[in-house]
Design an enzyme around this catalytic site. Structure first.
Site, PDB file in Angstrom:
ATOM      1  CG  ASP A  83     -26.628   5.847 -59.113  1.00 36.02           C
ATOM      2  OD1 ASP A  83     -26.429   6.434 -60.186  1.00 36.02           O
ATOM      3  OD2 ASP A  83     -27.659   5.993 -58.429  1.00 36.02           O
ATOM      4  CE1 TYR A 120     -31.591  -0.495 -61.626  1.00 38.82           C
ATOM      5  CE2 TYR A 120     -33.558   0.176 -62.829  1.00 38.82           C
ATOM      6  CZ  TYR A 120     -32.187   0.218 -62.648  1.00 38.82           C
ATOM      7  OH  TYR A 120     -31.407   0.971 -63.481  1.00 38.82           O
TER       8      TYR A 120
END
Lengths: 258, 258
Positions: B54, B112
């Site tokens: 994002d 992540y």
């Protein structure tokens, strides 16, 4: 009027240096003055920094004398400033100051650090904080050469004209180069880097960046340590290297007697 | 056409995410495609990333499938890309790839990391890389709660609608929170920070940021671990926390079998 001593941390990347300028608010002092004017609801705001960091140069602890027509507890001034300053400038501390406190002439010494890393010419995540380069450097030679700066010298060859100065003589108390290894998350960003650290009585315009760049040229074998010694003994108006980039440089500490 | 597997490191701060968009070139894929078109002197450029990071989200190792009408040695492609990409995107590696290589469906797992620090609400030098906050958190509780994510669950409550997905079930292989202390220069920038690390089969839109934010709410005592367990057992369409800010998030690793 009230007097305060502020300690500021800032990222110089977005700014045209510390010093306020008439044509832009994009200086650190310009931003500080704007915030102080808002807090004190007055245009009678005066600030004076311990040193004028250049465009792109950072500070971990810039010291500033503030004069404003407002009596405010120091810890409240810190909060008010951090609410009114942009995200890349932080007020770490405020103290009540004597009217005679002078951040430049009152300082005992100043310390700058220059951070650089080898092996690639940039890094997406740390380009603003560290200077990256692909030069092959002899680190031992550089460590040795750092010692030549220590002592009282005429730094006329390590000075970019632009500010009026009474003398180009400055005393360096310590100067070193250290290889460091990062740990944890920062190891993933930059496993190994070098810290050039210099403490002195004061510094001329771009003096630290000229010192670092000279040390790089010695490490690369472009010049030898004898040329550096000679340039400090008898400046001839010739610089030994072009000015190093600003993004690795930090004003890290300013010491006062009191 | 030639096929390559690229590994990219990038700072997502300036970009509207990974995914290319018709109205702006300010996406990471947009910049990559522009560079590849220049290198291959062709508009016949196709790229596919392992995941759509994002706006503001970073990558230490995003994997990309590239299809271009150009035969070029991988190491030369790396150099050509780094000469044509902006400073906040770096190509770490290029490899020749099989035409059937698929960066999304071919991956075994993805990792992540989310980096945050407590005690202040921002830092001038690391605002793009770390999320700072002043919340009081019970770290032990949070470490415990991380374990609840491990296993196969329906992550419908940890998902922001916007991408079509066949199922909201994902498997998490490991999830942990670790307190870290920085050393050297980085210690001056940020002495202590936390690393939330999660490895899974795949991740839904904003899933990691919703996981982190939920763990924060547990640490602050706003919700308890039982609510998290219930939300994973039987999603009810209610999120347990607002989405965490993007600047602490990194896509750190994508693993492939071959």
């Amino acid at each position: 009027m009230s007097f305060y001593k502020l300690t500021l941390k800032y990222n110089g990347h977005r700014y045209q240096g510390w010093q306020k300028q008439p044509h832009t608010e994009l200086t650190v002092q310009g931003q500080l003055n704007r915030a102080l004017a808002k807090i004190s609801k007055s245009k009678e705001v005066k600030t004076l920094g311990s040193g004028r960091t250049d465009t792109g140069v950072h500070a971990l602890a810039q010291v500033v004398r503030v004069e404003i027509p407002l009596v405010i507890p120091p810890e409240k001034l810190v909060r008010a400033l951090n609410s009114n300053l942009p995200d890349d400038i932080e007020c770490l501390m405020a103290e009540n100051a004597d009217e005679n406190f002078h951040p430049v002439f009152g300082s005992v010494d100043k310390t700058y650090r220059y951070i650089f890393a080898l092996g690639k010419r940039r890094d997406p995540l740390l380009n603003q904080q560290i200077t990256f380069m692909t030069r092959k450097l002899d680190i031992e030679k550089m460590e040795e050469a750092c010692k030549l700066f220590v002592g009282k010298h005429d730094f006329a060859d390590f000075f970019t004209v632009g500010t009026d100065v009474a003398t180009t003589v400055r005393e360096i108390f310590s100067c070193s180069l250290t290889k460091m290894e990062a740990t944890g998350f920062f190891h993933d960003l930059c496993p190994e880097y070098f810290v050039f650290e210099v403490t002195g009585s004061g510094f001329l315009k771009q003096m630290v960046r000229l010192m670092v760049a000279t040390i790089w040229n010695i490490g690369e074998g472009k010049i030898d340590a004898a040329s550096l010694a000679e340039s400090l003994r008898k400046p001839d108006g010739n610089k030994l290297a072009p000015v190093a980039p600003p993004q690795g440089l930090y004003l890290t500490k300013v010491t006062y007697n009191s």
